[in-house]
Design a protein around this motif. Structure first.
Motif, PDB file in Angstrom:
ATOM      1  N   ASP A 312      -5.356 -61.612 -46.996  1.00 26.43           N
ATOM      2  CA  ASP A 312      -6.265 -60.539 -47.403  1.00 26.43           C
ATOM      3  C   ASP A 312      -7.281 -60.949 -48.473  1.00 26.43           C
ATOM      4  OD1 ASP A 312      -7.140 -57.772 -47.350  1.00 26.43           O
ATOM      5  OD2 ASP A 312      -6.138 -57.555 -49.289  1.00 26.43           O
ATOM      6  N   PRO A 313      -6.897 -61.689 -49.526  1.00 27.65           N
ATOM      7  CA  PRO A 313      -7.886 -62.022 -50.568  1.00 27.65           C
ATOM      8  C   PRO A 313      -9.058 -62.874 -50.071  1.00 27.65           C
ATOM      9  CG  PRO A 313      -5.659 -62.330 -51.390  1.00 27.65           C
ATOM     10  CD  PRO A 313      -5.537 -62.134 -49.910  1.00 27.65           C
ATOM     11  N   THR A 314      -8.914 -63.517 -48.915  1.00 23.94           N
ATOM     12  CA  THR A 314      -9.956 -64.411 -48.405  1.00 23.94           C
ATOM     13  C   THR A 314     -10.912 -63.708 -47.456  1.00 23.94           C
ATOM     14  OG1 THR A 314      -8.350 -66.227 -48.558  1.00 23.94           O
ATOM     15  CG2 THR A 314     -10.312 -66.647 -47.245  1.00 23.94           C
ATOM     16  N   VAL A 315     -10.556 -62.516 -46.975  1.00 20.08           N
ATOM     17  CA  VAL A 315     -11.315 -61.849 -45.904  1.00 20.08           C
ATOM     18  C   VAL A 315     -12.772 -61.628 -46.279  1.00 20.08           C
ATOM     19  CG1 VAL A 315     -11.577 -59.706 -44.593  1.00 20.08           C
ATOM     20  CG2 VAL A 315      -9.322 -60.756 -44.838  1.00 20.08           C
ATOM     21  N   ASN A 316     -13.026 -61.012 -47.430  1.00 22.58           N
ATOM     22  CA  ASN A 316     -14.394 -60.637 -47.789  1.00 22.58           C
ATOM     23  C   ASN A 316     -15.329 -61.847 -47.839  1.00 22.58           C
ATOM     24  OD1 ASN A 316     -13.558 -57.977 -48.035  1.00 22.58           O
ATOM     25  ND2 ASN A 316     -13.281 -58.085 -50.251  1.00 22.58           N
ATOM     26  N   GLU A 317     -14.855 -62.925 -48.464  1.00 26.14           N
ATOM     27  CA  GLU A 317     -15.699 -64.110 -48.602  1.00 26.14           C
ATOM     28  C   GLU A 317     -15.977 -64.753 -47.254  1.00 26.14           C
ATOM     29  OE1 GLU A 317     -15.634 -67.197 -51.989  1.00 26.14           O
ATOM     30  OE2 GLU A 317     -14.365 -68.079 -50.407  1.00 26.14           O
ATOM     31  N   PHE A 318     -14.937 -64.894 -46.418  1.00 29.62           N
ATOM     32  CA  PHE A 318     -15.159 -65.573 -45.144  1.00 29.62           C
ATOM     33  C   PHE A 318     -16.027 -64.738 -44.217  1.00 29.62           C
ATOM     34  CE2 PHE A 318     -14.111 -67.130 -40.880  1.00 29.62           C
ATOM     35  CZ  PHE A 318     -14.421 -68.469 -41.056  1.00 29.62           C
ATOM     36  N   VAL A 319     -15.864 -63.435 -44.216  1.00 35.82           N
ATOM     37  CA  VAL A 319     -16.719 -62.579 -43.389  1.00 35.82           C
ATOM     38  C   VAL A 319     -18.177 -62.724 -43.821  1.00 35.82           C
ATOM     39  CG1 VAL A 319     -17.322 -60.179 -42.874  1.00 35.82           C
ATOM     40  CG2 VAL A 319     -14.942 -60.927 -42.709  1.00 35.82           C
ATOM     41  N   GLU A 320     -18.425 -62.830 -45.121  1.00 32.64           N
ATOM     42  CA  GLU A 320     -19.790 -63.006 -45.623  1.00 32.64           C
ATOM     43  C   GLU A 320     -20.370 -64.325 -45.102  1.00 32.64           C
ATOM     44  OE1 GLU A 320     -22.954 -61.286 -47.410  1.00 32.64           O
ATOM     45  OE2 GLU A 320     -20.931 -60.438 -47.433  1.00 32.64           O
ATOM     46  N   ILE A 321     -19.559 -65.356 -45.052  1.00 32.48           N
ATOM     47  CA  ILE A 321     -20.022 -66.647 -44.532  1.00 32.48           C
ATOM     48  C   ILE A 321     -20.323 -66.545 -43.040  1.00 32.48           C
ATOM     49  CG2 ILE A 321     -19.251 -69.006 -44.012  1.00 32.48           C
ATOM     50  CD1 ILE A 321     -17.798 -68.957 -46.716  1.00 32.48           C
ATOM     51  N   VAL A 322     -19.477 -65.841 -42.300  1.00 31.77           N
ATOM     52  CA  VAL A 322     -19.715 -65.656 -40.864  1.00 31.77           C
ATOM     53  C   VAL A 322     -21.023 -64.910 -40.643  1.00 31.77           C
ATOM     54  CG1 VAL A 322     -18.880 -64.489 -38.780  1.00 31.77           C
ATOM     55  CG2 VAL A 322     -17.281 -65.769 -40.219  1.00 31.77           C
ATOM     56  N   LYS A 323     -21.274 -63.895 -41.436  1.00 36.86           N
ATOM     57  CA  LYS A 323     -22.520 -63.117 -41.300  1.00 36.86           C
ATOM     58  C   LYS A 323     -23.742 -63.993 -41.563  1.00 36.86           C
ATOM     59  CE  LYS A 323     -22.645 -59.074 -43.282  1.00 36.86           C
ATOM     60  NZ  LYS A 323     -22.415 -58.039 -44.325  1.00 36.86           N
ATOM     61  N   ARG A 324     -23.632 -64.906 -42.512  1.00 38.76           N
ATOM     62  CA  ARG A 324     -24.756 -65.797 -42.812  1.00 38.76           C
ATOM     63  C   ARG A 324     -24.919 -66.869 -41.737  1.00 38.76           C
ATOM     64  NH1 ARG A 324     -26.693 -65.946 -48.416  1.00 38.76           N
ATOM     65  NH2 ARG A 324     -27.467 -68.017 -47.873  1.00 38.76           N
ATOM     66  N   SER A 325     -23.809 -67.320 -41.171  1.00 43.04           N
ATOM     67  CA  SER A 325     -23.867 -68.379 -40.167  1.00 43.04           C
ATOM     68  C   SER A 325     -24.273 -67.859 -38.796  1.00 43.04           C
ATOM     69  CB  SER A 325     -22.498 -69.076 -40.064  1.00 43.04           C
ATOM     70  OG  SER A 325     -22.116 -69.631 -41.302  1.00 43.04           O
ATOM     71  N   PHE A 326     -23.872 -66.618 -38.495  1.00 44.24           N
ATOM     72  CA  PHE A 326     -24.170 -65.994 -37.199  1.00 44.24           C
ATOM     73  C   PHE A 326     -24.750 -64.606 -37.445  1.00 44.24           C
ATOM     74  CE2 PHE A 326     -20.425 -68.741 -36.805  1.00 44.24           C
ATOM     75  CZ  PHE A 326     -20.856 -69.643 -35.841  1.00 44.24           C
ATOM     76  N   PRO A 327     -25.993 -64.554 -37.947  1.00 46.43           N
ATOM     77  CA  PRO A 327     -26.582 -63.255 -38.316  1.00 46.43           C
ATOM     78  C   PRO A 327     -26.580 -62.299 -37.130  1.00 46.43           C
ATOM     79  CG  PRO A 327     -27.962 -65.073 -39.052  1.00 46.43           C
ATOM     80  CD  PRO A 327     -26.938 -65.667 -38.147  1.00 46.43           C
ATOM     81  N   PRO A 328     -26.241 -61.024 -37.381  1.00 41.81           N
ATOM     82  CA  PRO A 328     -26.208 -60.056 -36.283  1.00 41.81           C
ATOM     83  C   PRO A 328     -27.603 -59.752 -35.757  1.00 41.81           C
ATOM     84  CG  PRO A 328     -25.852 -58.966 -38.390  1.00 41.81           C
ATOM     85  CD  PRO A 328     -25.827 -60.437 -38.659  1.00 41.81           C
ATOM     86  N   GLU A 329     -27.676 -59.489 -34.470  1.00 41.10           N
ATOM     87  CA  GLU A 329     -28.933 -59.045 -33.878  1.00 41.10           C
ATOM     88  C   GLU A 329     -29.153 -57.579 -34.217  1.00 41.10           C
ATOM     89  OE1 GLU A 329     -28.319 -59.989 -29.762  1.00 41.10           O
ATOM     90  OE2 GLU A 329     -29.325 -61.937 -29.967  1.00 41.10           O
ATOM     91  N   SER A 330     -30.400 -57.199 -34.348  1.00 40.30           N
ATOM     92  CA  SER A 330     -30.715 -55.824 -34.740  1.00 40.30           C
ATOM     93  C   SER A 330     -30.770 -54.922 -33.505  1.00 40.30           C
ATOM     94  CB  SER A 330     -32.057 -55.789 -35.488  1.00 40.30           C
ATOM     95  OG  SER A 330     -32.023 -56.600 -36.632  1.00 40.30           O
ATOM     96  N   ASN A 331     -29.568 -54.644 -32.945  1.00 40.42           N
ATOM     97  CA  ASN A 331     -29.519 -53.779 -31.766  1.00 40.42           C
ATOM     98  C   ASN A 331     -28.872 -52.435 -32.051  1.00 40.42           C
ATOM     99  OD1 ASN A 331     -26.882 -54.542 -32.120  1.00 40.42           O
ATOM    100  ND2 ASN A 331     -26.682 -55.608 -30.161  1.00 40.42           N
ATOM    101  N   GLY A 332     -28.571 -52.179 -33.324  1.00 45.16           N
ATOM    102  CA  GLY A 332     -28.011 -50.894 -33.706  1.00 45.16           C
ATOM    103  C   GLY A 332     -26.495 -50.816 -33.632  1.00 45.16           C
ATOM    104  N   ASP A 333     -25.840 -51.791 -32.983  1.00 53.09           N
ATOM    105  CA  ASP A 333     -24.377 -51.774 -32.883  1.00 53.09           C
ATOM    106  C   ASP A 333     -23.760 -52.272 -34.184  1.00 53.09           C
ATOM    107  OD1 ASP A 333     -24.520 -50.890 -30.284  1.00 53.09           O
ATOM    108  OD2 ASP A 333     -24.437 -52.906 -29.414  1.00 53.09           O
ATOM    109  N   PRO A 334     -22.617 -51.730 -34.575  1.00 52.13           N
ATOM    110  CA  PRO A 334     -21.962 -52.197 -35.812  1.00 52.13           C
ATOM    111  C   PRO A 334     -21.493 -53.642 -35.664  1.00 52.13           C
ATOM    112  CG  PRO A 334     -20.537 -50.683 -34.610  1.00 52.13           C
ATOM    113  CD  PRO A 334     -21.870 -50.629 -33.935  1.00 52.13           C
ATOM    114  N   TYR A 335     -21.695 -54.420 -36.708  1.00 54.63           N
ATOM    115  CA  TYR A 335     -21.297 -55.831 -36.689  1.00 54.63           C
ATOM    116  C   TYR A 335     -19.847 -55.991 -37.119  1.00 54.63           C
ATOM    117  CZ  TYR A 335     -21.723 -60.896 -37.465  1.00 54.63           C
ATOM    118  OH  TYR A 335     -21.578 -62.267 -37.409  1.00 54.63           O
ATOM    119  N   LEU A 336     -19.388 -55.153 -38.043  1.00 56.45           N
ATOM    120  CA  LEU A 336     -18.010 -55.202 -38.529  1.00 56.45           C
ATOM    121  C   LEU A 336     -17.259 -53.972 -38.050  1.00 56.45           C
ATOM    122  CD1 LEU A 336     -18.577 -56.395 -42.210  1.00 56.45           C
ATOM    123  CD2 LEU A 336     -17.932 -57.782 -40.226  1.00 56.45           C
ATOM    124  N   LYS A 337     -16.106 -54.195 -37.451  1.00 51.98           N
ATOM    125  CA  LYS A 337     -15.268 -53.111 -36.955  1.00 51.98           C
ATOM    126  C   LYS A 337     -13.853 -53.295 -37.478  1.00 51.98           C
ATOM    127  CE  LYS A 337     -17.934 -52.920 -32.627  1.00 51.98           C
ATOM    128  NZ  LYS A 337     -17.882 -52.849 -31.137  1.00 51.98           N
TER     129      LYS A 337
END
Length: 396
Positions: A312-337
């Protein structure tokens, strides 16, 4: 009518099927094996199945994800026959309600809230939920994992929550090839699972067909079965019981890598991973190298979507890295579920160590979840997929 929900499942120690002397077990296309899985929480990934029996139904029918499917599929028929056989045995004890239902046809409606046939064990969750629902409808009790395995080998493990192993067994009829819980879902409360969906498309080579080809053509598969998997299973169970993430993570990644090596050793070779999968693997190893320990582990089943294990303590940081490495497309769908994730700032040293060229849209979305329970009957009529007429609601 009975409505049940069943979690998805994801492998830690990967698959190894050993061919039965007479071929597959009960015609299911599956083989005896040792495996370990983590059952995922129904709040994030689930299959919902509703079954109903009625004297007015002229025939058995099934709807999957909004479309009618083939009720005569051999695996499905195998599960139906076995549940009905056990129900007839109970009828002999004088249960009038069971006697009545056995004379009726059934309607089945099932929906996944995660990609189907994309390497996320949708068939395992589906068959586990189906068998559980039918058992509740017909009043069948006792060990159900052997029946679920007749539909999908991996489904036997989805009959339990938490950490589950599939025991290979020795009997020729496969009756002792069953699932067994290693630890319950609350054993490791800090464990988190991230699913990085790189593709929701149906895979070109199905799990069963791919494994059948591997059994026939891959020498590496035989080596895995005889020399690697037995010892690795023991090590994985020990790591789970001790909540040793360093050992757990390394075993998970090594076994995932070797599973895909057997896919490449198959003739013709099978390619389940794609370019995004490979980039995720590299990202995980760079992240762990930066910290000098295993904080993240990946696993890929028969598909390109990454299953990430962490604490759990690592989740926030790694998700932030994933978002930077694979930026979401702007299609209106939620990126994090799924479970909540909080934004964090990343140090420049960390970014310099892990970042490479970005891949916009490479990861469609991320599901954050944790270990969960096995199948459960729902008392909420709002989730029923069949209406009072026995046909799918709009949600089914």
């Amino acid at each position: 009518m009975c409505c049940a929900v069943c979690d998805g499942e994801l492998r830690t120690a990967h698959r190894q099927r050993l061919k039965d002397e007479e071929g597959d077990l009960h015609g299911s296309g599956e083989y005896r094996c040792h495996k370990i899985l983590v059952t995922l929480h129904q709040d994030q990934l689930k299959t919902t199945t509703t079954v109903a029996a009625n004297r007015d139904f002229p025939e058995d029918r099934i709807w999957l994800n909004g479309k009618e499917d083939n009720i005569n599929h051999p695996r499905l028929q195998s599960c139906l026959r076995e549940i009905r056989r056990l129900a007839r045995k109970r009828r002999s004890s004088g249960d009038d309600n069971i006697s009545k239902i056995l004379n009726y046809k059934v309607h089945i409606c099932s929906v996944n809230n995660f990609p189907t046939a994309a390497g996320l064990a949708s068939s395992a969750a589906g068959y586990a939920c189906l068998v559980y629902s039918l058992a509740r409808l017909y009043g069948v009790e006792g060990e159900l994992s052997e029946i679920a395995r007749q539909g999908s080998g991996s489904a036997c493990r989805s009959m339990y929550g938490g950490f589950v192993q599939w025991i290979m067994g020795e009997r020729e009829d496969g009756k002792d090839s069953l699932a067994q819980q290693v630890e319950p879902e609350n054993h490791w409360p800090e464990l988190r699972i991230l699913i990085l969906v790189a593709s929701a498309e149906k895979k070109h080579v199905g799990s069963t067909a791919g494994m059948q080809t591997s059994v026939k053509t891959s020498p590496l598969l035989k080596h895995r079965a005889e020399s690697v998997v037995p010892g690795r299973m023991e090590e994985m169970i020990e790591a789970i019981k001790k909540k040793d993430f360093e050992a757990f993570g390394q075993l998970t990644m090594k076994d995932s890598n070797q599973f895909h090596a057997t896919c490449l050793d198959t003739y013709p070779p099978i390619f389940y991973l794609n370019q995004v999968s490979q980039r995720i693997i590299g990202l995980v190893h760079r992240y762990n190298a930066y910290y000098g320990t295993t904080k993240i582990a990946y696993s890929f089943d028969a598909g390109p979507n990454a299953v990430i294990f962490t604490l759990d303590p690592t989740v926030n940081e790694f998700v932030e890295i994933v978002k930077r490495s694979f930026p979401p497309e702007s299609n209106g769908d939620p990126y994090l579920k799924g479970l909540a994730v909080s934004p964090v700032s990343l140090s420049q040293d960390l970014l310099s160590a892990v970042e490479t060229d970005v891949f916009p849209g490479g990861v469609s979305y991320v599901i954050v979840t944790q270990p969960g329970p096995g199948p459960m009957e729902s008392q909420d009529i709002s989730v029923d997929l069949l209406g009072t007429d026995g046909f799918p609601n709009a949600s089914g």
